[in-house]
Design a protein around this motif. Structure first.
Motif, PDB file in Angstrom:
ATOM      1  N   MET A   1       0.856  -1.172   0.000  1.00  0.00           N
ATOM      2  CA  MET A   1       0.000   0.000   0.000  1.00  0.00           C
ATOM      3  C   MET A   1       0.900   1.232   0.000  1.00  0.00           C
ATOM      4  O   MET A   1       1.847   1.305   0.765  1.00  0.00           O
ATOM      5  CB  MET A   1      -0.883  -0.035   1.252  1.00  0.00           C
ATOM      6  CG  MET A   1      -2.005   0.946   1.230  1.00  0.00           C
ATOM      7  SD  MET A   1      -3.161   0.785   2.621  1.00  0.00           S
ATOM      8  CE  MET A   1      -4.215  -0.517   2.048  1.00  0.00           C
ATOM      9  N   ASN A   2       0.594   2.196  -0.850  1.00  0.00           N
ATOM     10  CA  ASN A   2       1.441   3.382  -0.958  1.00  0.00           C
ATOM     11  C   ASN A   2       1.083   4.434   0.099  1.00  0.00           C
ATOM     12  O   ASN A   2       0.074   4.326   0.785  1.00  0.00           O
ATOM     13  CB  ASN A   2       1.392   3.961  -2.377  1.00  0.00           C
ATOM     14  CG  ASN A   2      -0.002   4.431  -2.752  1.00  0.00           C
ATOM     15  OD1 ASN A   2      -0.748   4.927  -1.921  1.00  0.00           O
ATOM     16  ND2 ASN A   2      -0.344   4.270  -4.009  1.00  0.00           N
ATOM     17  N   ARG A   3       1.924   5.450   0.199  1.00  0.00           N
ATOM     18  CA  ARG A   3       1.744   6.466   1.241  1.00  0.00           C
ATOM     19  C   ARG A   3       0.414   7.194   1.120  1.00  0.00           C
ATOM     20  O   ARG A   3      -0.208   7.509   2.133  1.00  0.00           O
ATOM     21  CB  ARG A   3       2.887   7.475   1.224  1.00  0.00           C
ATOM     22  CG  ARG A   3       2.818   8.388   2.452  1.00  0.00           C
ATOM     23  CD  ARG A   3       3.905   9.420   2.471  1.00  0.00           C
ATOM     24  NE  ARG A   3       4.085  10.079   3.731  1.00  0.00           N
ATOM     25  CZ  ARG A   3       3.219  10.866   4.340  1.00  0.00           C
ATOM     26  NH1 ARG A   3       2.023  11.055   3.820  1.00  0.00           N
ATOM     27  NH2 ARG A   3       3.497  11.457   5.480  1.00  0.00           N
ATOM     28  N   SER A   4      -0.033   7.474  -0.097  1.00  0.00           N
ATOM     29  CA  SER A   4      -1.306   8.190  -0.242  1.00  0.00           C
ATOM     30  C   SER A   4      -2.463   7.351   0.288  1.00  0.00           C
ATOM     31  O   SER A   4      -3.420   7.881   0.846  1.00  0.00           O
ATOM     32  CB  SER A   4      -1.546   8.607  -1.692  1.00  0.00           C
ATOM     33  OG  SER A   4      -1.669   7.483  -2.526  1.00  0.00           O
ATOM     34  N   GLU A   5      -2.369   6.033   0.143  1.00  0.00           N
ATOM     35  CA  GLU A   5      -3.412   5.158   0.672  1.00  0.00           C
ATOM     36  C   GLU A   5      -3.351   5.120   2.206  1.00  0.00           C
ATOM     37  O   GLU A   5      -4.381   5.119   2.875  1.00  0.00           O
ATOM     38  CB  GLU A   5      -3.275   3.749   0.086  1.00  0.00           C
ATOM     39  CG  GLU A   5      -4.411   2.832   0.418  1.00  0.00           C
ATOM     40  CD  GLU A   5      -5.778   3.303  -0.074  1.00  0.00           C
ATOM     41  OE1 GLU A   5      -6.776   2.802   0.476  1.00  0.00           O
ATOM     42  OE2 GLU A   5      -5.872   4.148  -0.980  1.00  0.00           O
ATOM     43  N   ILE A   6      -2.156   5.134   2.761  1.00  0.00           N
ATOM     44  CA  ILE A   6      -2.006   5.191   4.225  1.00  0.00           C
ATOM     45  C   ILE A   6      -2.537   6.538   4.726  1.00  0.00           C
ATOM     46  O   ILE A   6      -3.240   6.601   5.733  1.00  0.00           O
ATOM     47  CB  ILE A   6      -0.541   4.959   4.652  1.00  0.00           C
ATOM     48  CG1 ILE A   6      -0.065   3.575   4.206  1.00  0.00           C
ATOM     49  CG2 ILE A   6      -0.386   5.128   6.159  1.00  0.00           C
ATOM     50  CD1 ILE A   6      -0.866   2.406   4.733  1.00  0.00           C
ATOM     51  N   GLN A   7      -2.225   7.613   4.027  1.00  0.00           N
ATOM     52  CA  GLN A   7      -2.747   8.937   4.399  1.00  0.00           C
ATOM     53  C   GLN A   7      -4.272   8.925   4.415  1.00  0.00           C
ATOM     54  O   GLN A   7      -4.897   9.504   5.296  1.00  0.00           O
ATOM     55  CB  GLN A   7      -2.230  10.010   3.430  1.00  0.00           C
ATOM     56  CG  GLN A   7      -2.703  11.408   3.750  1.00  0.00           C
ATOM     57  CD  GLN A   7      -2.160  11.936   5.060  1.00  0.00           C
ATOM     58  OE1 GLN A   7      -0.962  11.878   5.301  1.00  0.00           O
ATOM     59  NE2 GLN A   7      -3.032  12.436   5.914  1.00  0.00           N
ATOM     60  N   ARG A   8      -4.872   8.239   3.454  1.00  0.00           N
ATOM     61  CA  ARG A   8      -6.338   8.143   3.384  1.00  0.00           C
ATOM     62  C   ARG A   8      -6.905   7.498   4.647  1.00  0.00           C
ATOM     63  O   ARG A   8      -7.978   7.883   5.124  1.00  0.00           O
ATOM     64  CB  ARG A   8      -6.754   7.334   2.148  1.00  0.00           C
ATOM     65  CG  ARG A   8      -8.257   7.272   1.930  1.00  0.00           C
ATOM     66  CD  ARG A   8      -8.633   6.262   0.849  1.00  0.00           C
ATOM     67  NE  ARG A   8      -8.396   4.889   1.246  1.00  0.00           N
ATOM     68  CZ  ARG A   8      -9.170   4.191   2.101  1.00  0.00           C
ATOM     69  NH1 ARG A   8     -10.224   4.749   2.642  1.00  0.00           N
ATOM     70  NH2 ARG A   8      -8.873   2.939   2.404  1.00  0.00           N
ATOM     71  N   LEU A   9      -6.182   6.551   5.233  1.00  0.00           N
ATOM     72  CA  LEU A   9      -6.646   5.912   6.466  1.00  0.00           C
ATOM     73  C   LEU A   9      -6.781   6.916   7.607  1.00  0.00           C
ATOM     74  O   LEU A   9      -7.599   6.742   8.504  1.00  0.00           O
ATOM     75  CB  LEU A   9      -5.696   4.772   6.883  1.00  0.00           C
ATOM     76  CG  LEU A   9      -5.534   3.631   5.889  1.00  0.00           C
ATOM     77  CD1 LEU A   9      -4.489   2.637   6.389  1.00  0.00           C
ATOM     78  CD2 LEU A   9      -6.863   2.938   5.619  1.00  0.00           C
ATOM     79  N   PHE A  10      -5.990   7.954   7.571  1.00  0.00           N
ATOM     80  CA  PHE A  10      -6.050   8.993   8.607  1.00  0.00           C
ATOM     81  C   PHE A  10      -7.082  10.071   8.276  1.00  0.00           C
ATOM     82  O   PHE A  10      -7.730  10.593   9.169  1.00  0.00           O
ATOM     83  CB  PHE A  10      -4.666   9.635   8.798  1.00  0.00           C
ATOM     84  CG  PHE A  10      -3.731   8.777   9.611  1.00  0.00           C
ATOM     85  CD1 PHE A  10      -3.540   9.016  10.955  1.00  0.00           C
ATOM     86  CD2 PHE A  10      -3.054   7.720   9.031  1.00  0.00           C
ATOM     87  CE1 PHE A  10      -2.693   8.225  11.710  1.00  0.00           C
ATOM     88  CE2 PHE A  10      -2.206   6.916   9.765  1.00  0.00           C
ATOM     89  CZ  PHE A  10      -2.027   7.165  11.112  1.00  0.00           C
ATOM     90  N   THR A  11      -7.238  10.403   7.009  1.00  0.00           N
ATOM     91  CA  THR A  11      -8.109  11.523   6.655  1.00  0.00           C
ATOM     92  C   THR A  11      -9.574  11.134   6.473  1.00  0.00           C
ATOM     93  O   THR A  11     -10.432  12.009   6.471  1.00  0.00           O
ATOM     94  CB  THR A  11      -7.616  12.231   5.376  1.00  0.00           C
ATOM     95  OG1 THR A  11      -7.558  11.282   4.307  1.00  0.00           O
ATOM     96  CG2 THR A  11      -6.249  12.859   5.591  1.00  0.00           C
ATOM     97  N   THR A  12      -9.875   9.860   6.318  1.00  0.00           N
ATOM     98  CA  THR A  12     -11.267   9.452   6.100  1.00  0.00           C
ATOM     99  C   THR A  12     -11.894   8.766   7.307  1.00  0.00           C
ATOM    100  O   THR A  12     -13.069   8.415   7.254  1.00  0.00           O
ATOM    101  CB  THR A  12     -11.404   8.537   4.869  1.00  0.00           C
ATOM    102  OG1 THR A  12     -10.640   7.352   5.084  1.00  0.00           O
ATOM    103  CG2 THR A  12     -10.948   9.249   3.608  1.00  0.00           C
ATOM    104  N   ALA A  13     -11.142   8.581   8.374  1.00  0.00           N
ATOM    105  CA  ALA A  13     -11.689   7.972   9.588  1.00  0.00           C
ATOM    106  C   ALA A  13     -12.206   9.094  10.494  1.00  0.00           C
ATOM    107  O   ALA A  13     -11.408   9.837  11.074  1.00  0.00           O
ATOM    108  CB  ALA A  13     -10.620   7.145  10.310  1.00  0.00           C
TER     109      ALA A  13
END
Length: 131
Positions: free
Chosen positions: A1-13
């Motif tokens: 999983m790339n960094r943008s996908e990991i970032q999404r885990l923080f911004t969409t929760a």
């Protein structure tokens, strides 16, 4: 999983956003996050609430585990234990989570939380599921 996908885990929760947790960095099998401590993060004696520490340990661990999964998979916590080592005080709470044992169906991750020193450790078990 790339960094943008990991970032999404923080911004969409929504709860993670409510707490104010943000991603600092992530790589293969690890993740780091931070919270700037506000009054609402504290318990009655002005220490950082155990619930804040547990949330941070859990979500950062899940994000670390997510760095190792394939497209079409996701992680979900099935169990965690946190040890509160000392009262947590400070302006920032940081968490570093590292995958101890990646697996096909379960991953074991350790989270370490720091203010100016180590304040808590958690062990998190995450299921790896198909979407």
């Amino acid at each position: 999983m790339n960094r943008s996908e990991i970032q999404r885990l923080f911004t969409t929760a929504p709860f993670v956003q409510h707490v104010g947790m943000r991603l600092l960095e992530a790589g293969e099998g690890w993740c780091e996050s931070e919270i700037e401590i506000q009054a609402h993060h504290q318990q009655q004696d002005s220490f950082i609430h155990a619930g804040v520490q547990a949330t941070m340990a859990d979500h950062t661990a899940g994000s670390a585990a997510a760095t190792l999964i394939r497209p079409g998979q996701y992680v979900l916590t099935v169990e965690f234990k946190i040890n509160l080592l000392r009262p947590a005080q400070g302006q920032r709470l940081r968490c570093k989570a590292e995958v101890l044992k990646p697996g096909k169906t379960l991953s074991i991750v350790e989270s370490s939380l720091f203010t100016d020193k180590l304040v808590s450790k958690a062990t998190v078990t995450l299921a790896i599921l198909e979407k």
